[in-house]
Every structure is written in structure tokens, then in C-alpha cells.
Design a protein around this motif. Structure first.
Motif, short mmCIF file in Angstrom:
data_model
loop_
_atom_site.label_atom_id
_atom_site.label_comp_id
_atom_site.label_asym_id
_atom_site.label_seq_id
_atom_site.Cartn_x
_atom_site.Cartn_y
_atom_site.Cartn_z
N PHE A 125 17.04 -0.95 -11.42
CA PHE A 125 16.89 -1.80 -10.24
C PHE A 125 15.79 -2.83 -10.48
O PHE A 125 14.88 -2.60 -11.27
CB PHE A 125 16.55 -0.94 -9.01
CG PHE A 125 17.52 0.17 -8.75
CD1 PHE A 125 18.80 -0.11 -8.30
CD2 PHE A 125 17.15 1.48 -8.98
CE1 PHE A 125 19.69 0.91 -8.07
CE2 PHE A 125 18.04 2.52 -8.74
CZ PHE A 125 19.32 2.23 -8.29
N PRO A 126 15.90 -3.98 -9.77
CA PRO A 126 16.99 -4.37 -8.89
C PRO A 126 18.24 -4.72 -9.69
O PRO A 126 18.17 -4.98 -10.88
CB PRO A 126 16.42 -5.59 -8.16
CG PRO A 126 15.44 -6.16 -9.14
CD PRO A 126 14.84 -5.00 -9.84
N ARG A 142 12.90 -5.92 -13.39
CA ARG A 142 11.79 -6.58 -12.70
C ARG A 142 11.24 -7.73 -13.53
O ARG A 142 11.10 -7.64 -14.75
CB ARG A 142 10.69 -5.57 -12.38
CG ARG A 142 11.18 -4.45 -11.46
CD ARG A 142 10.05 -3.60 -10.94
NE ARG A 142 10.57 -2.52 -10.09
CZ ARG A 142 10.90 -2.67 -8.82
NH1 ARG A 142 10.78 -3.85 -8.23
NH2 ARG A 142 11.36 -1.64 -8.11
N SER A 172 14.35 -12.06 -10.35
CA SER A 172 13.58 -10.94 -9.82
C SER A 172 12.10 -11.28 -9.93
O SER A 172 11.58 -11.50 -11.03
CB SER A 172 13.90 -9.66 -10.60
OG SER A 172 13.01 -8.62 -10.24
N ASP A 175 8.86 -7.76 -5.59
CA ASP A 175 9.83 -6.78 -5.09
C ASP A 175 11.01 -7.46 -4.42
O ASP A 175 11.70 -6.85 -3.61
CB ASP A 175 9.15 -5.82 -4.12
CG ASP A 175 8.54 -6.54 -2.92
OD1 ASP A 175 8.48 -7.80 -2.96
OD2 ASP A 175 8.15 -5.88 -1.95
N LYS A 176 11.28 -8.73 -4.75
CA LYS A 176 12.35 -9.48 -4.12
C LYS A 176 13.29 -10.09 -5.17
O LYS A 176 12.91 -10.33 -6.32
CB LYS A 176 11.79 -10.63 -3.26
CG LYS A 176 10.95 -10.16 -2.07
CD LYS A 176 11.83 -9.49 -1.02
CE LYS A 176 11.00 -9.12 0.22
NZ LYS A 176 11.83 -8.44 1.24
N LEU A 177 14.53 -10.32 -4.73
CA LEU A 177 15.50 -11.11 -5.52
C LEU A 177 15.64 -12.49 -4.89
O LEU A 177 15.69 -12.61 -3.65
CB LEU A 177 16.86 -10.42 -5.56
CG LEU A 177 16.99 -9.17 -6.44
CD1 LEU A 177 18.38 -8.56 -6.28
CD2 LEU A 177 16.73 -9.50 -7.91
N GLU A 202 18.02 -11.07 0.72
CA GLU A 202 17.59 -9.85 1.38
C GLU A 202 18.63 -8.75 1.29
O GLU A 202 19.80 -9.00 1.00
CB GLU A 202 17.26 -10.17 2.85
CG GLU A 202 16.12 -11.17 3.03
CD GLU A 202 15.88 -11.48 4.48
OE1 GLU A 202 16.69 -11.02 5.34
OE2 GLU A 202 14.90 -12.19 4.79
N ARG A 203 18.18 -7.55 1.59
CA ARG A 203 19.05 -6.38 1.53
C ARG A 203 20.28 -6.57 2.40
O ARG A 203 20.22 -7.11 3.50
CB ARG A 203 18.30 -5.14 2.02
CG ARG A 203 17.75 -4.27 0.91
CD ARG A 203 17.24 -2.95 1.46
NE ARG A 203 16.91 -2.04 0.38
CZ ARG A 203 15.71 -1.94 -0.14
NH1 ARG A 203 14.73 -2.69 0.33
NH2 ARG A 203 15.48 -1.10 -1.13
N PRO A 217 22.99 -7.40 -3.09
CA PRO A 217 21.80 -7.00 -3.84
C PRO A 217 21.61 -5.49 -3.77
O PRO A 217 21.83 -4.87 -2.73
CB PRO A 217 20.68 -7.74 -3.09
CG PRO A 217 21.17 -7.82 -1.68
CD PRO A 217 22.67 -7.97 -1.76
N TYR A 219 18.63 -2.91 -4.35
CA TYR A 219 17.19 -2.76 -4.61
C TYR A 219 16.82 -1.33 -5.00
O TYR A 219 15.77 -1.11 -5.58
CB TYR A 219 16.40 -3.17 -3.37
CG TYR A 219 16.30 -4.68 -3.18
CD1 TYR A 219 15.34 -5.41 -3.84
CD2 TYR A 219 17.18 -5.35 -2.35
CE1 TYR A 219 15.23 -6.78 -3.69
CE2 TYR A 219 17.09 -6.72 -2.17
CZ TYR A 219 16.12 -7.43 -2.85
OH TYR A 219 16.03 -8.80 -2.69
N ASP A 223 20.46 1.70 -1.35
CA ASP A 223 21.50 0.66 -1.20
C ASP A 223 22.84 1.14 -1.73
O ASP A 223 23.89 0.72 -1.25
CB ASP A 223 21.08 -0.61 -1.92
CG ASP A 223 19.88 -1.29 -1.27
OD1 ASP A 223 19.79 -1.21 -0.03
OD2 ASP A 223 19.06 -1.87 -1.99
#
Length: 449
Positions: A125-126, A142, A172, A175-177, A202-203, A217, A219, A223
Motif C-alpha cells: 500500500f498504497p 510510499r 504517493s 499518507d495521500k495519493l 481520497e478514500r 484508491p 490505502y 479498503d
């Protein structure tokens, strides 16, 4: 990405090594496979889907007979080997970051890959999930990025027709895409919002690339547990080429004779070679009709022609979008040219029937061509004989004419000779008489003197 080694056990053929830059592929003896292997031992095509990290899933495709090699199916990590008697297939999953980035030196990439192989584990992940009957995953990791598109340089390479060569970049960071648009003229949306610059992904938000590709996505493990719920409610589902319905024709005038229907993608039909389906017939309009695969059960057809189109036995209105059931749909363009829909298990059967029909029609044409050539050759022989006869007749006529002309000339010569002889006698007699008279006159003159 996969590395594939195919080893043949016939004692003649050498092994083959292939690099597949795709997260999905099909291997088997079916001509629709991405890698076609001629083997009697392969009864089912292998369908491979990329998973998280270095995992991948293998499924055995259904066959026309219904037999299925379920023992092949499963989820594998890093590599797997399958033996089919006369051939063996060895597969290795490769990291997405092994793909070269533009302006990057291969030597540096190789050194980094070796370093990572000894010092790092693959991050799950992600990740990105591609919507489909069986989702495809690709781990981003990451502080890394991947490019999505149709180019061979893309880490996530897809076959969608409305996808750019390099459509977008997934980054990446922290902690975000994030999503970067790499094209200005092809749509990129998160839910309903069109994006043109970098945007946070976002998720559980659906990323849509054109009409065919939709992604989610991933994470973390949480998910994965909810992903199926989101995928089931997506308005569009990406249909792979292996499972998509096909538009099929048995006529030699139709090129190509079969074409996969991508969901939401218009398929143009007409006499103009620029159409997706080209029909080489005089009564077909340049842009005759448009077919759109709406969903799993619906087909939309629009007639643009001047001569009309018959669908399931009825003429459809011109310039109107007509929806109808996908199953058993048939388009009739007249003069024996028809297109119909093949779905699921029908495809292999349709391909066999289509090939048989095309072979029969080709043999008929070849037979007619041979008969026509024989007739032409016979006609040429007859023409040669006729020419020879005409030549002989002309020569005979010429000979007779020449002989007749020669006889006429001889007779004319003889007549002239006779005339010349006849005309010489009176002249001679007259000359003698004149001489005689002159001699008598001269004698009288002498006597008187």
C-alpha cells in the motif's frame, strides 16, 4: 509487469522469454490470447490478474466443451510454474518501478533495482484497483509514482481506446495519493469533478479515465474489505477484451470480421475505410450506422444510412438512438451482409463457425475464379484457333486473288501480242503499195524524158 518463460518439450523448439508490460494478460491456444502457445496439453487459457505487491491471481478460462482446469486457479506470490505435458510456462511478477521513466538512464535503474532487491520488501500500500469482473491491482508504494495510459512505458498499461498514451500520473506523497492530469483533451474525473491539475485522491472516490476505465484508491486492508461494495455500484465497468461481447460477421466484405465492444465506446460502421467496421459494398453508406454497448444487457444502435438498416427483422428509424436487448441482436445491411452479437461462451463457437463460413466462401470464390480463368483460357484458345483459321482463309483468298491477277495479266499480254501482230500486217502492205506507186511514177518520168 510479468516475465514469462515458455519451454517446449518436443526436443526441437527452443525456449522463449517474453516481457509483458500489462497488469492483465491471457495465455493459451485461443487466438484471442495475448500470448498464443500452440500446445495440445493446454485445454484452458490462463487468465492472469496482477494483485497487491508481487502477488497475482490465475484463472482458467471457460471452454466450449465446459471443461475447466480448476487446479490451475489460485493466488501466487512472485512466481509460478505450470506444466502441460508438451510445454511448461514459468511466470515471474516484476515490480512496477522497474519500468523506465522518460530521460532515465537504464544503468541507474538497474543499480537501484539490485539495491532494492537486497534491502527492501515490496510495499503493498498504497495501491490502485482497476474496476472489472476481477479487479486488477498495482501497488504504488510510499513516496513513489506510476503513470497510467496505453504507452509501453506506463506502469499501469490499459487497452481502453479513449485513453491517452500517458493519461495521468498517480503520486504517493506522505499518507495521500494525488492525481496529475497528463492530457488536456481527454477527460479525467474524480467522481463528477473534472480535474486539470494535481488533486488529492481520497478514500472510496472513483477516478474515471474516459468512459471505460474506473479506479479506486487502496490505502490499506480496510479498503479491500469494502472495495467490492463500491465496485458493484459503479455506473461503468471495464470489460476486458477476453470477456467483452463481440460484433461478428461471416461476410468477406466486412473488415474486421469481428470486433470487441467496449462499454460506452461507439463502434462506427460504413463503406468509408476510416470506420471501426469497414463494409466494402456499393449499397452501404459511407457512414452507415453506430453501435454502442450500453451495459451488460443493452445495445444502442443509430442508423445514418440512405438505404436503411434492419435490426432483428425490423427496419429502424433513421437518425434515432434505438435501445434493444444485447442478446441475439442481429444487424442486416442487405445483400447477405449481417452482423450479430456474440456473448461469453458463444464467442469461441462463433469464431469457429465464422472461420468455417469464411473458408467455405473463400473456396467458392477460388472455385469461381478458377472457373473464370479456365473459361478465359478456353476463350483465348478459341480466339487463337479462330485467328489461325481467319489467317488461313485470308491467305487462301490472297493466293486465289494473286493467281487470278497473274492469269489476267498473262491473257492481257497475249491479247496485246495478237493485236500487235494484227496491226503490223496492214502497215507492211500499205508501205509496199506506196513504194510500188512511187516506183511506177519514177519509171514514167524517166520514159518521157
Amino acid at each position: 509487469m510479468f516475465a514469462v518463460e515458455i519451454e517446449f518439450h518436443d526436443g526441437v523448439s527452443s525456449s522463449e522469454f517474453l516481457l509483458m508490460r500489462r497488469p492483465y494478460m491471457r495465455i493459451g491456444s485461443n487466438e484471442l490470447a495475448d500470448i498464443v502457445v500452440e500446445s495440445r496439453g493446454i485445454t484452458n487459457d490462463l487468465v492472469i490478474y496482477r494483485g497487491l505487491g508481487n502477488e497475482f491471481s490465475v484463472y482458467a478460462a471457460d471452454t466450449q466443451s465446459g471443461a475447466k482446469a480448476n487446479f490451475l486457479e489460485g493466488t501466487y506470490s512472485s512466481e509460478a510454474q505450470f506444466s502441460f505435458g508438451d510445454v511448461s510456462i514459468h511466470m515471474i511478477s516484476l515490480d512496477a518501478d522497474l519500468a523506465l521513466i522518460s530521460n532515465e538512464y537504464p544503468e541507474r535503474v538497474g543499480a537501484e533495482a539490485i539495491s532494492k532487491a537486497f534491502g527492501e520488501t515490496i510495499e503493498r500500500f498504497p495501491a490502485v484497483a482497476v474496476n472489472g469482473e476481477r479487479p486488477i491491482f498495482i501497488s504504488v508504494g510510499r513516496e513513489k509514482s506510476i503513470i497510467i495510459g496505453r504507452s509501453r512505458q506506463c506502469a499501469l498499461r490499459l487497452n481502453a481506446t479513449d485513453l491517452g498514451q500517458e493519461h495521468c500520473r498517480i503520486v504517493s506523497s506522505g499518507d495521500k495519493l494525488f492525481v496529475d492530469a497528463l492530457t488536456d483533451y481527454l477527460p479525467i474525473r474524480i467522481e463528477t469533478d473534472k480535474i486539470g491539475t494535481r488533486r488529492i485522491w481520497e478514500r472510496s472516490k472513483v477516478l474515471s479515465l474516459g468512459k471505460e476505465v474506473e479506479l479506486l484508491p487502496i490505502y490499506g486492508d480496510e479498503d479491500l474489505t469494502t472495495m467490492n461494495r463500491y465496485l458493484s455500484f459503479l455506473p461503468f465497468k471495464n470489460t476486458s477484451a477476453a470477456n467483452a461481447p463481440m460484433l461478428v460477421s461471416n461476410s468477406l466484405a466486412v473488415k474486421p470480421s469481428r470486433i470487441s465492444l467496449g462499454m460506452g465506446k461507439p463502434i462506427t460502421i460504413g463503406r468509408d475505410p476510416t470506420n471501426d467496421v469497414w463494409i466494402n459494398a456499393g449499397h452501404i453508406s459511407r457512414h452507415h450506422a453506430v453501435v454502442v454497448y450500453i451495459d451488460e444487457s443493452t445495445l444502442e444502435i443509430k442508423d445514418l444510412s440512405s438505404n436503411g438498416t434492419i435490426v432483428n427483422g425490423a427496419v429502424i428509424p433513421r437518425s434515432e438512438n434505438m435501445e434493444m436487448p444485447l442478446e441475439n441482436a442481429e444487424l442486416d445491411f442487405g445483400e447477405g451482409i449481417k452482423l450479430h452479437i456474440a456473448i461469453g461462451d458463444q464467442i469461441n463457437q462463433e469464431i469457429i463457425q465464422q472461420q468455417t463460413s469464411l473458408d467455405i466462401e473463400k473456396k467458392k470464390r477460388d472455385t469461381l475464379e478458377i472457373s473464370r480463368k479456365d473459361a478465359m483460357e478456353a476463350s483465348d484458345i478459341t480466339d487463337d484457333i479462330t485467328t489461325d483459321l481467319n489467317t488461313e482463309i485470308e491467305l487462301s483468298d490472297f493466293t486465289e486473288s494473286a493467281d487470278k491477277s497473274a492469269v489476267d495479266r498473262v491473257n492481257k499480254y497475249k491479247l496485246q501480242e495478237s493485236f500487235n501482230r494484227c496491226s503490223t500486217v496492214p502497215v507492211f502492205v500499205g508501205t509496199v503499195m506506196i513504194i510500188s506507186v512511187l516506183a511506177a511514177l519514177f519509171a514514167v518520168w524517166l520514159f518521157n524524158n
